[in-house]
Every structure is written in structure tokens, then in C-alpha cells.
Design an enzyme around this catalytic site. Structure first.
Site, short mmCIF file in Angstrom:
data_model
loop_
_atom_site.label_atom_id
_atom_site.label_comp_id
_atom_site.label_asym_id
_atom_site.label_seq_id
_atom_site.Cartn_x
_atom_site.Cartn_y
_atom_site.Cartn_z
N THR A 58 39.03 -16.60 42.82
CA THR A 58 38.30 -16.86 41.58
C THR A 58 38.92 -16.04 40.45
OG1 THR A 58 36.66 -15.18 42.12
CG2 THR A 58 36.17 -17.45 42.79
N THR A 60 38.26 -13.79 37.85
CA THR A 60 38.15 -12.34 37.67
C THR A 60 38.59 -11.60 38.92
OG1 THR A 60 36.38 -12.62 36.06
CG2 THR A 60 36.57 -10.45 37.09
N CYS A 61 38.22 -12.11 40.07
CA CYS A 61 38.59 -11.46 41.33
C CYS A 61 40.11 -11.41 41.52
CB CYS A 61 37.94 -12.18 42.50
SG CYS A 61 36.14 -12.29 42.38
N GLN A 62 40.76 -12.54 41.26
CA GLN A 62 42.21 -12.63 41.44
C GLN A 62 42.99 -11.93 40.34
OE1 GLN A 62 44.09 -13.82 44.00
NE2 GLN A 62 45.90 -13.19 42.88
#
Length: 166
Positions: A58, A60-62
Site C-alpha cells: 500500500t 504509505t507502507c511501501q
């Protein structure tokens, strides 16, 4: 179980599903076999950072959360961290592919599944049907840092925030 705070013992009976990286499973398209990662037992004997993200791959996560931990492997090791465990509500196959897509080549950073949000629900840190964004540092069974993001972004759960507290 409730929210973990500094000084608490990491709870017992916590496990995650993950696929160990092996020479046979190192290609992103190879599946591997999910196995149990016994966090409670492992965390008793190591200094570990547990990082939860809402979802593999996703935005922000990546782009913002995971890269800090990958870029700071040596700084984390210098602070005595022996392993970083990244969890999300995704299944072990997706988490394994996410690790491979980010070129992890050993077990310093492992990617695991908080299946059915068992752990995140137990500590009250979920975001709907996903894990919330948080970080918990554990030193030989004792919580030494625990913070959950209350706003969008990566402030208290990112590598820089965790490193400052180790």
C-alpha cells in the site's frame, strides 16, 4: 490482553504466520510453505522491533514506512536489534512476496501475517479490518517502546522514531 506499554512483559501465546526465505523460495513467484513464527518465545531471547502496517504494497507502507527500516539495518544492529518483524493483516504469501519485492535476503527483517488480526485486536491496535500502524520494541521479553500512529503518516512508528528510543 490490552495495549502494551513500556515496562510490560510481551504477552505469551503470540504467533504470526510467515514463510521463511530459503534458496528454493527466493524468487518472488515461488510460494513457499507458511509456518508459525512463535513471537512470544523468540522475543524472550532477542532484542526485536515489531512493526505493524495496514497493508503490504500500500502507498504509505511501501513508500514511507518500510524503507526506513531497510535503509537503517546497520543503525538498528548497532543499537542491538537482532530482528525486525513486519506484520500486516495480509496472508503469509502476500507478506513473503512483499519482502522479496523489497530485496530482503536474510531473516533480519521478516514479513509475517497477523492472521485475522489476532494480536492487533488483542492489544486494541487495529484500523477497521486491518492492523493499525504501530511499532513495538522488545528487549528480551520486555517492552521498551510502544507507539501507535494516531494521524495519517509515519511519525511514531517509523525507523527514526524507533531508533531514537532504543
Amino acid at each position: 490482553m490490552s495495549v502494551l506499554e513500556v515496562g510490560d512483559n510481551f504477552p505469551g501465546n503470540v504467533s504470526f504466520g510467515y514463510i521463511p526465505l530459503t534458496p528454493e523460495s527466493e524468487e518472488i513467484t515461488s510460494c513457499g510453505i507458511p509456518t508459525k513464527y512463535d513471537a512470544s518465545e523468540t522475543f524472550k531471547n532477542k532484542k526485536v522491533v515489531l512493526v505493524a502496517v495496514p497493508g503490504a504494497f500500500t502507498p504509505t507502507c511501501q513508500a514511507n514506512h518500510l524503507p526506513g527500516f531497510i535503509q537503517n539495518i546497520e543503525a538498528l544492529k548497532a543499537k542491538g536489534v537482532e530482528q525486525v518483524v513486519v506484520i500486516a493483516s495480509n496472508d503469509p504469501f502476500v507478506m513473503s512476496a512483499w519482502g522479496k519485492a523489497n530485496y530482503t535476503k536474510d531473516d533480519f527483517i521478516i514479513f509475517a501475517s497477523d492472521s485475522e488480526l489476532a494480536f492487533s485486536k488483542a492489544i486494541g491496535w487495529t484500523m477497521g479490518d486491518r492492523t493499525a500502524r504501530y511499532a513495538i520494541a522488545i528487549d528480551h521479553g520486555k517492552v521498551i517502546y510502544a507507539a501507535k500512529e494516531t494521524e495519517r503518516g509515519v511519525d511514531v512508528s517509523g525507523a527514526d522514531a524507533v531508533l531514537a528510543k532504543l
